[in-house]
Design an enzyme around this catalytic site. Structure first.
Site, mmCIF file in Angstrom:
data_model
loop_
_atom_site.group_PDB
_atom_site.id
_atom_site.type_symbol
_atom_site.label_atom_id
_atom_site.label_comp_id
_atom_site.label_asym_id
_atom_site.label_seq_id
_atom_site.Cartn_x
_atom_site.Cartn_y
_atom_site.Cartn_z
ATOM 1 N N CYS A 5 0.854 -1.186 0.000
ATOM 2 C CA CYS A 5 0.000 0.000 0.000
ATOM 3 C C CYS A 5 0.886 1.230 0.000
ATOM 4 C CB CYS A 5 -0.871 -0.025 1.269
ATOM 5 S SG CYS A 5 -1.736 1.528 1.584
ATOM 6 N N CYS A 32 -4.007 7.292 -1.071
ATOM 7 C CA CYS A 32 -5.373 7.365 -1.593
ATOM 8 C C CYS A 32 -6.337 8.041 -0.643
ATOM 9 C CB CYS A 32 -5.909 5.958 -1.866
ATOM 10 S SG CYS A 32 -4.975 5.120 -3.128
ATOM 11 N N THR A 86 -3.750 5.564 7.704
ATOM 12 C CA THR A 86 -2.726 5.075 6.792
ATOM 13 C C THR A 86 -1.686 6.153 6.507
ATOM 14 O OG1 THR A 86 -4.397 3.712 5.777
ATOM 15 C CG2 THR A 86 -2.383 4.014 4.532
ATOM 16 N N GLU A 132 0.122 2.155 9.623
ATOM 17 C CA GLU A 132 -1.114 2.785 10.088
ATOM 18 C C GLU A 132 -0.824 3.324 11.475
ATOM 19 O OE1 GLU A 132 -4.280 2.048 8.310
ATOM 20 O OE2 GLU A 132 -3.295 0.749 6.845
ATOM 21 N N HIS A 143 -13.472 5.410 -1.706
ATOM 22 C CA HIS A 143 -12.355 4.609 -1.207
ATOM 23 C C HIS A 143 -12.569 3.123 -1.525
ATOM 24 C CE1 HIS A 143 -8.612 4.618 0.801
ATOM 25 N NE2 HIS A 143 -8.989 3.863 1.827
ATOM 26 N N TYR A 174 -9.980 0.164 -4.053
ATOM 27 C CA TYR A 174 -9.409 -1.141 -3.703
ATOM 28 C C TYR A 174 -9.280 -2.069 -4.901
ATOM 29 C CZ TYR A 174 -9.161 -0.424 1.288
ATOM 30 O OH TYR A 174 -8.807 0.012 2.521
ATOM 31 N N CYS A 176 -5.470 -1.264 -6.130
ATOM 32 C CA CYS A 176 -4.278 -1.623 -5.357
ATOM 33 C C CYS A 176 -4.278 -3.098 -5.007
ATOM 34 C CB CYS A 176 -4.164 -0.749 -4.116
ATOM 35 S SG CYS A 176 -5.588 -0.781 -3.033
ATOM 36 N N GLU A 195 -6.385 -5.465 6.330
ATOM 37 C CA GLU A 195 -6.844 -4.201 5.766
ATOM 38 C C GLU A 195 -7.812 -4.425 4.597
ATOM 39 O OE1 GLU A 195 -4.382 -1.899 3.389
ATOM 40 O OE2 GLU A 195 -6.132 -0.592 3.193
#
Lengths: 499, 499, 499, 499
Positions: free
Chosen positions: D101, D105, D192, D257, D292, D296, D299, D446
């Site tokens: 990650c 974003c 994040t 995180e 969001h 996903y 990524c 996650e």
């Protein structure tokens, strides 16, 4: 007498001068104090303590007709279904005490396998190996030894037989035969508990042809035999054990797996149980792997209980334990967990006798394979559901050192707390337990690969199911053939071991 | 003597003058010749024949201490795990003979349930019902009666209790008490084999409160009692049976399910087993449903064998049986099928005694629920895989009447054939078998809903699992509590029936 | 003009004197009044009506540059992503009107495929076939013909090529070449809508070698061409249509699938689109199957809406629609349904141009395969969930003839009703709808096999994914290689059609 | 100009004197050299470098009408579907560069969300916040700032609203209003990239009531604002980074995180974007979470490519890459991976305009929720399949320090090698990559919880699907109602954000 305490076991493995054990590139001289290995020692120790603790005393002991005394069940031979059932139940219960693999099953399954294999050889006229074995097992029971079982070779090129490998040592083999014994070379991989046992029982890992004869060898030796090296493997989160904390990594028990290298190691004849009888190798593997696959029903469902309990507690800590979708997920976890366990019980109750005498009772191979195959799938699903319930904090929680740092301790305490009845420390401890158990190599990767890969079980199930009988049933119903006269209820074929 | 032949059973149900049976809107006077019901009669008949056929004779008979003779196992009471195991095995084997539900389990499970419930009432001082029951079961065994069990009420508004329903007859209840017996009214839905039995045993379908007292009633009556009507339900593909062919619809056995309506039916006192003891209703349901959930391991895995065999044969017919992806799918089907079966065996072997005497051995309720819950999912998956292997032709094959029409027979023969060793007729017959079994109400819908919906099993599993113990295990491992002293291996709670 | 009404379509197919159509062994002369085929006629008709109905008028029409008029979208060629998106959306919407497959997609996909294939041949210098095709498509659009597409051969022994088959007619092939055209022989299986179309477009079903040259043939002919026979296949529950009722079987639309036999049928040259160009066969199949796989996103998600709506209504009828576990299941059904649909939209939006001119826009083949592969799994799961919600009554409900029989009508009305706001008839109608849709050959078997078996999609996905690039990415990250310079985002390879 | 190099970003965050960042209990002054945080810095850096690297230059840049220059896409506002598609594609591609990650974003999605929310407020007459926001976004674009988005509060008792919590700071809220700005208190969890950004944008995390007014606040501040503390969370295997090796833990990029604590932090008015407008909080959350959830698709499918590539390479290393069961598993991984991606593309292409001007284009919320819900399941499945292919060695491989220890180096080299073309080091590196990516908090936990828990998506999907319309479709088909006049193709309701 056949029962050591945990403490006696620990004392016994404390100093083994010749055992060359490597952890993260460094030689370890005392495994009982190594921060990396101590969790393994404690998990193994639990199998000894179980024989003395109130709640497991009965399950963990059994009478051995071989030495005429009570022994630790982990060194016993199975004579009937009740023994196999007790095995599965003991394993589930022990997982509750350890939260980890306690590493003593492989050696146990090896003993039971070699009893049958050597007995069959004896019936064919080769009695020496069975005699060797019976003396050995009596010794193991009397001394209550901690055994590792070593089956998986490093295998080199997967598609080639042992004798065809570019690296001739890719499978353990005999390199010299002497009057007093044999010299062996090679390495066994993924050996559970390799560094914390008294002895290792080595077995071949696959069916063989005549050309592979030198690879058809089984024996037992002390771990500290000259020429033996153990290179301990890494695991998820292992480095946390070295941090000196008491929450994030330390207090848990863990198993370990290691590579055992045999650099021209001498094995006396009385410790040899199979020698160049290549025809037996395939059956040996089938018997062992079925025993081992059955066992997963116990230990993995026991870990499942831990995961369920942790998820349930974390749900309580944030006040959502009675939400319908949380209950739905908890129930699903129970369902998956009990499914694995049920299959293992069926594999036990429906076992069969393969050899007479004080051992020789085997599992039902179809259900043992079903058990393990369930285990290759369901723990990932149970883990996922537990993560769902636990919340994202499972992957983002601060370290215990944040909680212990006076500068920010209050902040962590204030913001990590959910429902006021629980402290932030209680939350952190439970998060770490769930993380350390549900995302461990033992609960995930080993559930896939222990006792053979998923494909190995599929091949076994395919072989054990009698498609021709099923077809004849269908043909009868479709009015394309007569009703099969077969009396079998299950359309299962005999395994090679039963023929 | 306690063993009728299939033929005797058929003769026995041939003419039952008062039984008002409706099929597709028409009154049927002889169920044994009705094209719609004959497949059900044949399936039921198979349970009688099994006691005389070589391959099932032993499984299908058992000695009854109640009448001191051998009886058909379907009318026996369970005294130990071996009886429960024999039940599961008999069911799997019978599925191979019928390719369908043979409809005799519900009555069997009802007998075993009522033994325990009336025995418990007797222990509380109400002895009459147990006396009634014991006389009844002796009679059933001696005459080898064909029984239906009737539990599911039509239920009206699902969220209201019986006494709260807008339709007071939405649950079967007592409307009058007389000196010689009681008058009951209501209807039972989804009753397996309703039209082809000698007698019906009625039981309440849910836990009750004092207000529902009149609904807490259990009894047995002959199907042809005045006031009883049976409205037989439709099933997938049922109309094909009426076509007169011998491939597409006819030759298969099927079950049927029906609505049994009680229009003020008189039940003499000696046939009453529960009366206004509302406290027992919940336990009765728990005992019955667990028995019935266990049984699914047998019959549905037996049907699974049929589906696997048919798919395997069809793969052969087009030359793909040894393709890796086909073998992969066949193996997956075996795995799913054996998983369901394993769970049922565990539910049997791990059962427990709920009452003394010539009955009273119950299943393990957790594993019985696991079994049934697996059955709510896996048959759909097995069906899908079988369809995958069979090919699209499963949904597009011509009718048998095309094959029999001389104008086009040759075309059908030429183009339906795959590998020349098999004829087009062989292909068509096998396609129809697979279609009729794998997409039957019995294999799909009933697998979901029989013995309670999936949610019913989830509620049971949730209740039976001891989350508090699991939590205490987790807390111990996380260093948040002492080790639980509990000796139980499985974190299971006692069911209500065991308390 | 390019738009017929549904009525005009029906009139058009009413009498086709030479079309030899067989249904359940009998010749049918008027498909529009055959109780077996009428549901198919109505479903097909819906595609014509859609162009005139308010809610679909825009979606169902599009301008054709070929004839300079608006045409029914089902006969149009795709020029950009918006056309493909409109296709998927139209299909979902039409499923809402029909509750069944409307059978017109295969012909549509055949047109789009042949545009590209003949265009590519023209670019290689063989212009005649493209000229033939363009004249043909103009004619089709002008007359708004109903087309079937015929690809799947009967295939005989699956592991042999067409030219190697024991039955030389196992694949459709040219048996004679004449001045005015060709003579073809063989049969096409699983042909959707075969009996109710104006014309059939035939295409080869697999990649070929030079030896299979005679099998590399594509053409279009009227259904009533001499030598053509259609043998209509059976479907689940088909016989109910013949009962004359209006609830259990009749009112629904259905598709049908048939075997089209070509007994030395003459095809004039102007109707030939591919002839002995065996190299094109593989690409033709890839183009067609990807088009067809994309389409499933629409029609099957539309049927999913019907299943969801029916389950929701049935939950209301018994008062459980707001129970958490019911909502959980409804939501899961939505999730699965929208997943299939999403993939089809991605396959549309991310399509690519394969040929210039008034057509030639193709789907994204990876996402088209993903779409169809989802469709091979999720409908079984959605069906299972709907059965769970609907209750066991789905497999046991009485027939409409019970409801209509005055003797028992009141009983059925009384006991089939749930919540008083709904009648028993409303419950029965909805139960039948759910049964007829969710357990139809169209929703289950055809979802598995339509547009190629699951294995066909797996082979496509495996070919389209660039494992070497993925490996180089992994090697870069593991410090075993340089960063791949590749600009592609998705590690996808070009399909054969794009090379 | 709106494009910084990666190096400039690193320089920019090197010394931030007031930012109080804690890692494992210790204050970190330079995040760019912290062994724990450096992998995060490098991953974030990759988003800047992407704008200059050949293969991503075009995707990673876009023209901003706000500042009239090219900007890094991560700071851009979406004006049409092509922007959303570019987002998903950029994310997939960047995962190939980082294997982790890259953390940028959330801030991006926050910008796009606040554009719409403040614009809507402006349309209702409250123009100040939109003016604030537009100035802010221009500044962010010009300076190419690295932003974190902070939404998730610590939440305390999950079942209570912010204003009802025993801990009033369980949600971030305004504690004081001043002339020049506001004072806020509370903490945001699971943030994040928290420690390696320039600024943080704070948003409310749930719908609110009037009583929660003080909690309805959104603003942006530099990370080094007085009163801000960041406590970085632990991750799987994090301690390995501290070992100093270059195989086991170090070379990979990771995200992190953190918990961001606001101890009475001052925010000037010009940085406030929402203030006490509690009615907007719910819509803000819906807009943000849908953005969001869509992301996903990119990524996580990119990480899936890494996992697939690593598994493929490991299969090659032991010679099994072309075994059917391995290809079956690889194909399944591709299928699952491309399914997630497809859904995200559909969510992009089928987006809608929520606000005019240089931003305001939103995703399709149904498909965005479908995307994320797929992501909560499939990575666990892909991980499991990759472990299956990789073999048990994945959980037992020795450490790099064993490979580097001259005493045992040769043994490790000899026994870790499979096919001779690959070295033991190559095997170890690839094993570690697979372990570090497929069993990372980022790929597993996650994937479950990022952008809201699975239950959050289920609630959204349930709300967005129009069950009433679906029911009316079913009623029409069952002849229980008229055909719905509705022109919508998808039975979707408008989201709150669209009303």
């Amino acid at each position: 007498m056949g029962l050591r305490t945990g403490e006696q076991y620990v004392e016994g493995i404390k100093y083994r001068q010749h055992a060359a054990i490597y952890v993260m590139g460094k030689r370890v001289t005392d495994v009982t104090t190594s921060p990396f290995l101590k969790p393994s020692v404690l998990a193994f120790k639990a199998t000894f303590d179980a024989a003395f603790e109130e709640d497991t005393r009965e399950l963990a002991r059994t009478y051995s007709p071989i030495i005429g005394e009570e022994v630790n069940r982990f060194n016993s031979l199975h004579t009937g279904p009740q023994d196999l059932v007790a095995k599965v139940k003991l394993l589930r219960k022990l997982s509750h005490k350890t939260g980890a693999c306690f590493q003593r099953c492989v050696g146990w399954d090896a003993l039971n396998t070699l009893y049958i294999v050597t007995k069959k050889l004896a019936e064919k006229g080769k009695k020496a190996y069975h005699d060797n074995f019976m003396k050995y097992v009596a010794d193991v029971q009397r001394k209550d030894l901690a055994l590792a079982g070593a089956m998986t070779d490093v295998k080199g090129v997967r598609t080639l037989r042992p004798s065809e490998q570019p690296n001739p040592d890719a499978y353990v083999h005999v390199v010299e035969e002497r009057d007093d014994g044999i010299i062996v070379r090679g390495a066994k991989a993924n050996i559970t508990g390799a560094a914390v046992v008294d002895e290792v029982i080595v077995m071949p890992t696959r069916a063989m042809t005549e050309k592979d004869e030198a690879y058809a060898v089984s024996f037992a030796i002390p771990l500290d035999s000259p020429g033996v090296k153990v290179i301990v493997g890494r695991q998820l989160n292992d480095a946390r054990r070295l941090e000196g904390g008491d929450i994030d990594g330390l207090p848990y028990m863990f198993n370990h797996e290691g590579l055992i290298v045999f650099e021209d190691v001498f094995v006396p004849w009385e410790r040899v149980f199979l020698y160049r009888d290549w025809r037996e190798a395939g059956v040996l593997v089938e018997i062992f792997s079925s025993y081992h696959r059955q066992g997963y029903a116990g230990c993995k469902s026991g870990l499942g209980d831990v995961v369920i309990g942790a998820a349930y507690n974390l749900a309580k800590q944030i006040g959502i334990a009675d939400k319908p979708h949380v209950q739905e997920k908890l129930t699903e976890m129970v369902f998956l967990n009990e499914t694995m366990y049920s299959a293992g019980l069926a594999a036990s109750w429906e076992g069969r006798k393969l050899a007479d005498g004080p051992g020789g009772f085997w599992v039902n191979p179809m259900f043992a394979n079903v058990t393990k195959h369930l285990v290759t799938r369901f723990p990932y699903e149970i883990a996922r559901l537990s993560h769902d319930i636990a919340g994202g904090i499972l992957g983002t929680a601060p370290s215990e050192f944040d909680l212990k740092n006076p500068e920010i301790r209050q902040l962590v305490e204030k913001y990590l707390q959910g429902v006021p009845e629980f402290t932030a420390e209680a939350r952190l401890r439970m998060i770490r337990l769930l993380e350390n158990v549900s995302i461990s190599a033992g609960y995930l990767i080993e559930s896939v690969h222990g006792a053979g890969s998923p494909q190995a079980q599929r091949i076994s199930m395919q072989r054990l199911y009698d498609f021709e009988i099923a077809e004849s049933i269908a043909k009868y119903l479709a009015r394309l053939g007569a009703r099969p006269a077969d009396k079998r209820v299950e359309p299962h074929k005999k395994s090679d071991a039963e023929r």
